[in-house]
Design an enzyme around this catalytic site. Structure first.
Site, PDB file in Angstrom:
ATOM      1  N   ASN A 132     -35.766  70.255  51.240  1.00  0.00           N
ATOM      2  CA  ASN A 132     -36.402  69.099  51.891  1.00  0.00           C
ATOM      3  C   ASN A 132     -35.956  69.039  53.349  1.00  0.00           C
ATOM      4  O   ASN A 132     -35.162  69.882  53.790  1.00  0.00           O
ATOM      5  CB  ASN A 132     -36.075  67.805  51.131  1.00  0.00           C
ATOM      6  CG  ASN A 132     -34.579  67.555  51.090  1.00  0.00           C
ATOM      7  OD1 ASN A 132     -33.955  67.296  52.104  1.00  0.00           O
ATOM      8  ND2 ASN A 132     -33.981  67.668  49.896  1.00  0.00           N
TER       9      ASN A 132
ATOM     10  N   ASP B 128     -33.898  67.023  42.861  1.00  0.00           N
ATOM     11  CA  ASP B 128     -33.809  66.543  41.477  1.00  0.00           C
ATOM     12  C   ASP B 128     -34.126  67.666  40.485  1.00  0.00           C
ATOM     13  O   ASP B 128     -33.681  67.628  39.346  1.00  0.00           O
ATOM     14  CB  ASP B 128     -34.771  65.370  41.269  1.00  0.00           C
ATOM     15  CG  ASP B 128     -34.246  64.107  41.945  1.00  0.00           C
ATOM     16  OD1 ASP B 128     -33.009  63.915  41.952  1.00  0.00           O
ATOM     17  OD2 ASP B 128     -35.053  63.334  42.504  1.00  0.00           O
TER      18      ASP B 128
ATOM     19  N   LYS C  30     -38.153  89.700  45.333  1.00  0.00           N
ATOM     20  CA  LYS C  30     -39.196  88.876  45.958  1.00  0.00           C
ATOM     21  C   LYS C  30     -40.451  88.847  45.070  1.00  0.00           C
ATOM     22  O   LYS C  30     -40.922  89.896  44.620  1.00  0.00           O
ATOM     23  CB  LYS C  30     -39.523  89.470  47.327  1.00  0.00           C
ATOM     24  CG  LYS C  30     -40.375  88.572  48.160  1.00  0.00           C
ATOM     25  CD  LYS C  30     -40.593  89.147  49.543  1.00  0.00           C
ATOM     26  CE  LYS C  30     -41.715  88.389  50.220  1.00  0.00           C
ATOM     27  NZ  LYS C  30     -42.375  89.155  51.241  1.00  0.00           N
TER      28      LYS C  30
ATOM     29  N   PRO D 169     -28.332  68.170  37.650  1.00  0.00           N
ATOM     30  CA  PRO D 169     -27.462  67.032  37.309  1.00  0.00           C
ATOM     31  C   PRO D 169     -27.446  66.010  38.442  1.00  0.00           C
ATOM     32  O   PRO D 169     -27.636  66.376  39.613  1.00  0.00           O
ATOM     33  CB  PRO D 169     -26.079  67.683  37.151  1.00  0.00           C
ATOM     34  CG  PRO D 169     -26.161  68.991  37.828  1.00  0.00           C
ATOM     35  CD  PRO D 169     -27.592  69.417  37.829  1.00  0.00           C
ATOM     36  N   ASP D 170     -27.234  64.753  38.091  1.00  0.00           N
ATOM     37  CA  ASP D 170     -27.129  63.702  39.123  1.00  0.00           C
ATOM     38  C   ASP D 170     -25.652  63.567  39.493  1.00  0.00           C
ATOM     39  O   ASP D 170     -24.846  63.010  38.737  1.00  0.00           O
ATOM     40  CB  ASP D 170     -27.692  62.388  38.573  1.00  0.00           C
ATOM     41  CG  ASP D 170     -27.782  61.332  39.665  1.00  0.00           C
ATOM     42  OD1 ASP D 170     -26.840  61.229  40.464  1.00  0.00           O
ATOM     43  OD2 ASP D 170     -28.810  60.635  39.719  1.00  0.00           O
ATOM     44  N   ILE D 171     -25.300  64.099  40.646  1.00  0.00           N
ATOM     45  CA  ILE D 171     -23.883  64.185  41.047  1.00  0.00           C
ATOM     46  C   ILE D 171     -23.273  62.786  41.206  1.00  0.00           C
ATOM     47  O   ILE D 171     -22.190  62.499  40.702  1.00  0.00           O
ATOM     48  CB  ILE D 171     -23.747  64.982  42.373  1.00  0.00           C
ATOM     49  CG1 ILE D 171     -24.405  66.360  42.231  1.00  0.00           C
ATOM     50  CG2 ILE D 171     -22.286  65.111  42.778  1.00  0.00           C
ATOM     51  CD1 ILE D 171     -24.613  67.107  43.547  1.00  0.00           C
TER      52      ILE D 171
ATOM     53  N   PHE E 241     -26.836  56.639  48.568  1.00  0.00           N
ATOM     54  CA  PHE E 241     -27.904  56.458  49.549  1.00  0.00           C
ATOM     55  C   PHE E 241     -29.231  56.503  48.793  1.00  0.00           C
ATOM     56  O   PHE E 241     -29.319  57.127  47.729  1.00  0.00           O
ATOM     57  CB  PHE E 241     -27.890  57.571  50.598  1.00  0.00           C
ATOM     58  CG  PHE E 241     -27.083  57.232  51.829  1.00  0.00           C
ATOM     59  CD1 PHE E 241     -25.710  57.123  51.753  1.00  0.00           C
ATOM     60  CD2 PHE E 241     -27.701  57.030  53.059  1.00  0.00           C
ATOM     61  CE1 PHE E 241     -24.959  56.817  52.882  1.00  0.00           C
ATOM     62  CE2 PHE E 241     -26.965  56.723  54.187  1.00  0.00           C
ATOM     63  CZ  PHE E 241     -25.590  56.619  54.106  1.00  0.00           C
TER      64      PHE E 241
ATOM     65  N   LYS F 138     -31.884  51.633  42.075  1.00  0.00           N
ATOM     66  CA  LYS F 138     -31.022  52.832  42.081  1.00  0.00           C
ATOM     67  C   LYS F 138     -29.545  52.436  42.001  1.00  0.00           C
ATOM     68  O   LYS F 138     -28.750  53.079  41.322  1.00  0.00           O
ATOM     69  CB  LYS F 138     -31.259  53.631  43.369  1.00  0.00           C
ATOM     70  CG  LYS F 138     -31.974  54.937  43.100  1.00  0.00           C
ATOM     71  CD  LYS F 138     -32.343  55.687  44.348  1.00  0.00           C
ATOM     72  CE  LYS F 138     -33.604  56.490  44.062  1.00  0.00           C
ATOM     73  NZ  LYS F 138     -34.198  57.094  45.238  1.00  0.00           N
TER      74      LYS F 138
ATOM     75  N   LYS G 239     -27.360  53.818  38.936  1.00  0.00           N
ATOM     76  CA  LYS G 239     -26.255  54.763  39.176  1.00  0.00           C
ATOM     77  C   LYS G 239     -24.898  54.060  39.125  1.00  0.00           C
ATOM     78  O   LYS G 239     -23.863  54.700  39.270  1.00  0.00           O
ATOM     79  CB  LYS G 239     -26.455  55.462  40.523  1.00  0.00           C
ATOM     80  CG  LYS G 239     -27.814  56.169  40.598  1.00  0.00           C
ATOM     81  CD  LYS G 239     -27.826  57.387  41.470  1.00  0.00           C
ATOM     82  CE  LYS G 239     -29.225  57.995  41.468  1.00  0.00           C
ATOM     83  NZ  LYS G 239     -29.296  59.358  41.944  1.00  0.00           N
TER      84      LYS G 239
HETATM   85  O1  PMT Z   1     -29.921  64.288  56.733  1.00  0.00           O
HETATM   86  P1  PMT Z   1     -30.711  63.373  57.626  1.00  0.00           P
HETATM   87  O2  PMT Z   1     -31.895  64.059  58.263  1.00  0.00           O
HETATM   88  O3  PMT Z   1     -29.830  62.684  58.640  1.00  0.00           O
HETATM   89  O4  PMT Z   1     -31.337  62.225  56.691  1.00  0.00           O
HETATM   90  C1  PMT Z   1     -30.503  61.319  56.045  1.00  0.00           C
HETATM   91  C2  PMT Z   1     -31.044  60.946  54.651  1.00  0.00           C
HETATM   92  C3  PMT Z   1     -32.385  60.241  54.795  1.00  0.00           C
HETATM   93  C4  PMT Z   1     -31.199  62.189  53.785  1.00  0.00           C
HETATM   94  C5  PMT Z   1     -29.970  59.985  54.023  1.00  0.00           C
HETATM   95  O5  PMT Z   1     -29.834  58.850  54.834  1.00  0.00           O
HETATM   96  C6  PMT Z   1     -30.352  59.567  52.617  1.00  0.00           C
HETATM   97  O6  PMT Z   1     -31.051  58.600  52.392  1.00  0.00           O
HETATM   98  N1  PMT Z   1     -29.873  60.327  51.599  1.00  0.00           N
HETATM   99  C7  PMT Z   1     -30.261  60.147  50.171  1.00  0.00           C
HETATM  100  C8  PMT Z   1     -31.541  60.855  49.924  1.00  0.00           C
HETATM  101  C9  PMT Z   1     -32.227  60.506  48.617  1.00  0.00           C
HETATM  102  O7  PMT Z   1     -33.388  60.368  48.549  1.00  0.00           O
HETATM  103  O8  PMT Z   1     -31.485  60.331  47.642  1.00  0.00           O
HETATM  104  P2  PMT Z   1     -32.053  60.037  46.139  1.00  0.00           P
HETATM  105  O9  PMT Z   1     -32.819  58.782  46.119  1.00  0.00           O
HETATM  106  O10 PMT Z   1     -32.717  61.257  45.614  1.00  0.00           O
HETATM  107  O11 PMT Z   1     -30.696  59.862  45.411  1.00  0.00           O
HETATM  108  C10 PMT Z   1     -29.964  58.658  45.383  1.00  0.00           C
HETATM  109  C11 PMT Z   1     -28.498  58.967  45.491  1.00  0.00           C
HETATM  110  O12 PMT Z   1     -28.106  59.837  44.416  1.00  0.00           O
HETATM  111  C12 PMT Z   1     -28.079  59.664  46.773  1.00  0.00           C
HETATM  112  O13 PMT Z   1     -26.822  59.160  47.104  1.00  0.00           O
HETATM  113  C13 PMT Z   1     -27.997  61.122  46.373  1.00  0.00           C
HETATM  114  O14 PMT Z   1     -27.056  61.836  47.161  1.00  0.00           O
HETATM  115  C14 PMT Z   1     -27.549  61.051  44.930  1.00  0.00           C
HETATM  116  N2  PMT Z   1     -28.054  62.150  44.087  1.00  0.00           N
HETATM  117  C15 PMT Z   1     -29.385  62.311  43.854  1.00  0.00           C
HETATM  118  C16 PMT Z   1     -29.835  63.313  43.033  1.00  0.00           C
HETATM  119  C17 PMT Z   1     -28.897  64.189  42.436  1.00  0.00           C
HETATM  120  N3  PMT Z   1     -29.282  65.166  41.641  1.00  0.00           N
HETATM  121  N4  PMT Z   1     -27.601  64.015  42.686  1.00  0.00           N
HETATM  122  C18 PMT Z   1     -27.159  63.008  43.485  1.00  0.00           C
HETATM  123  O15 PMT Z   1     -25.956  62.867  43.715  1.00  0.00           O
END
Ligand code: PMT
Length: 395
Positions: free
Chosen positions: A210, A279, A289, A306-308, A324, A338, A342
């Site tokens: 992404n 995800d 390739k 996995p969701d860390i 975040f 969220k 979480k």
């Molecule tokens: O990197 P930049 O260009 O500066 O942009 C910053 C950002 C927009 C990426 C950042 O500010 C941000 O929002 N990060 C979270 C991105 C996101 O969409 O997260 P999520 O909604 O998929 O996940 C929620 C939370 O779970 C996050 O803290 C994520 O790190 C965590 N997560 C999600 C999926 C996963 N498999 N493991 C996780 O730990």
């Protein structure tokens, strides 16, 4: 507001070739929001003229303790009155020796002796001068006197030699000064963060990822380190420079990110998940390739990663967890959901159109007390505000 807003910095320039970098330093400090006043030694003025510094800072530049422009001819005292920092860059071996011994034979050294504000030096000299036992004695004395020393770095020198003694680059000095001014709200804390995207390979050259740049996560790592924390940053594939004092672990995939987090989380007091973790990942990554076959489409099977963050929050003794959420709509609703799902005490919500990829961000903090909206600002400033917020929660 930047950490430099309202700060008065007296910049002392002594006579070394690195004085040419001091002109850019004066400009960068001013750009960051500081009110910069320059004082040149006689040697410094041989390399760059006071007019240059005057033009770059918009303030008079000073060279002479007897300058009649200062009221009551007290330039040696007045210039640092009310200053937040006297920063000597470059600091030659000679100036360091004078400062270590309390000598005051020109405007800069007199100001240093008569000052009430903190003093910091950025050494710049030939490597043999730096290694000389006399310079090392003076350096130890300056440190013992509570004087901050930024640098030097190692590298190619103006004399053609290579070694220790190069002045830090202007932006590195600005970062050191920012850290110096930052309240040490996280002293003694260990912070673990994730940042950037993950890259989930399909074959050796393609994958799912992404547009996260890592800027927000790196800004937070920097803000935590500036606030006195011991910081470990697990970074996906990004091209951000490592913030000073931060231990960085580079990874590609969500599984690698998870392993790096789990290997380090037992030491952490705080875990911050800023990474945009994929995800899903392809069920199989091809060894070679992938080739285009026929004219039809292609179906890729994905499996869930996995969701860390959720895993860390569910540990028996979890660190203080901050998540975040990047949403493209309904920020409040989705971010609050969220946080609940979480089970994290603090969740930082942002709209992808505000925060992903760019230099600025606008975030809303969700915790038990409700929602707290921060104004749009450069990511470094947003990060400092987030640190101030969770440091209060930790306290
Ligand atoms: O990197 P930049 O260009 O500066 O942009 C910053 C950002 C927009 C990426 C950042 O500010 C941000 O929002 N990060 C979270 C991105 C996101 O969409 O997260 P999520 O909604 O998929 O996940 C929620 C939370 O779970 C996050 O803290 C994520 O790190 C965590 N997560 C999600 C999926 C996963 N498999 N493991 C996780 O730990």
């Amino acid at each position: 507001m930047s950490i430099f807003t309202g700060k008065r910095i007296v910049l002392g320039i002594s006579g070394g070739i690195a004085a040419y970098k001091a002109a850019d330093l004066a400009r960068q400090l001013g750009k960051a929001g500081a009110d910069v006043h320059c004082v040149l030694t006689e040697g410094g003025a041989h390399f760059v003229t006071p007019i240059t510094f005057q033009a770059l800072t918009g303030n008079p530049a000073w060279t002479d303790a007897w300058d009649s422009r200062q009221s009551r001819n007290m330039a040696h005292i007045e210039l640092t009155r009310g200053a937040d920092l006297l920063l000597v860059a470059p600091a030659t071996a000679d100036v360091m020796a004078k400062l270590a011994h309390g000598m005051a034979d020109d405007l800069l050294t007199t100001l240093a002796l008569a000052r009430e504000c903190p003093l910091a030096v950025c050494p710049a000299m030939n490597r043999q001068m730096w290694e000389n036992p006399a310079t090392q004695r003076n350096l130890a004395q300056l440190r013992a006197d509570g004087i901050a020393v930024f640098g030097p770095a190692s590298g190619e020198q103006a004399c053609g030699e290579v070694g220790m003694g190069r002045m830090l680059e202007p932006l590195e000095i600005v970062a050191e000064v920012a850290a110096f001014f930052t309240p040490k709200r996280l002293a003694g804390r260990k912070v673990l963060l994730t940042a950037g995207p993950t890259f989930e390979p399909l074959d050796p050259v393609r994958g799912i990822t992404n547009i996260s740049s890592g800027k927000m996560g790196f800004a937070l790592a920097r803000a935590c380190a500036d606030a006195g924390a011991e910081v470990t940053l697990v970074a996906g594939p990004v091209s951000q420079p490592t913030p000073r004092g931060v231990n960085r672990i580079d990874v590609q995939t969500a599984l690698q990110m998870r392993n790096a987090v789990l290997a380090n989380v037992m030491h952490a007091d705080v875990f911050i998940g800023v990474a945009a973790v994929a995800d899903y990942r392809p069920a199989d990554a091809a060894e070679h390739k992938l080739k285009k076959t026929g004219s039809g489409g292609m179906t890729i099977e994905l499996v869930q990663n996995p969701d860390i963050l959720a895993e860390v929050a569910a540990l028996p003794n979890p660190p203080f967890c901050i998540g975040f959420a990047a949403e493209s709509q309904n920020l409040d609703e989705y971010a609050a959901a969220k946080r609940a799902k979480k089970r994290v005490p603090l969740l930082v919500g942002n709209l992808v159109q505000d925060g992903m990829g760019g230099d600025d961000n606008r975030v809303v903090l969700f915790d038990d007390a409700g929602r707290h909206e921060l104004p749009q600002a450069p990511k470094d400033e947003v990060a400092q505000a987030i640190v101030a917020h969770f440091a209060r929660m930790l306290a």
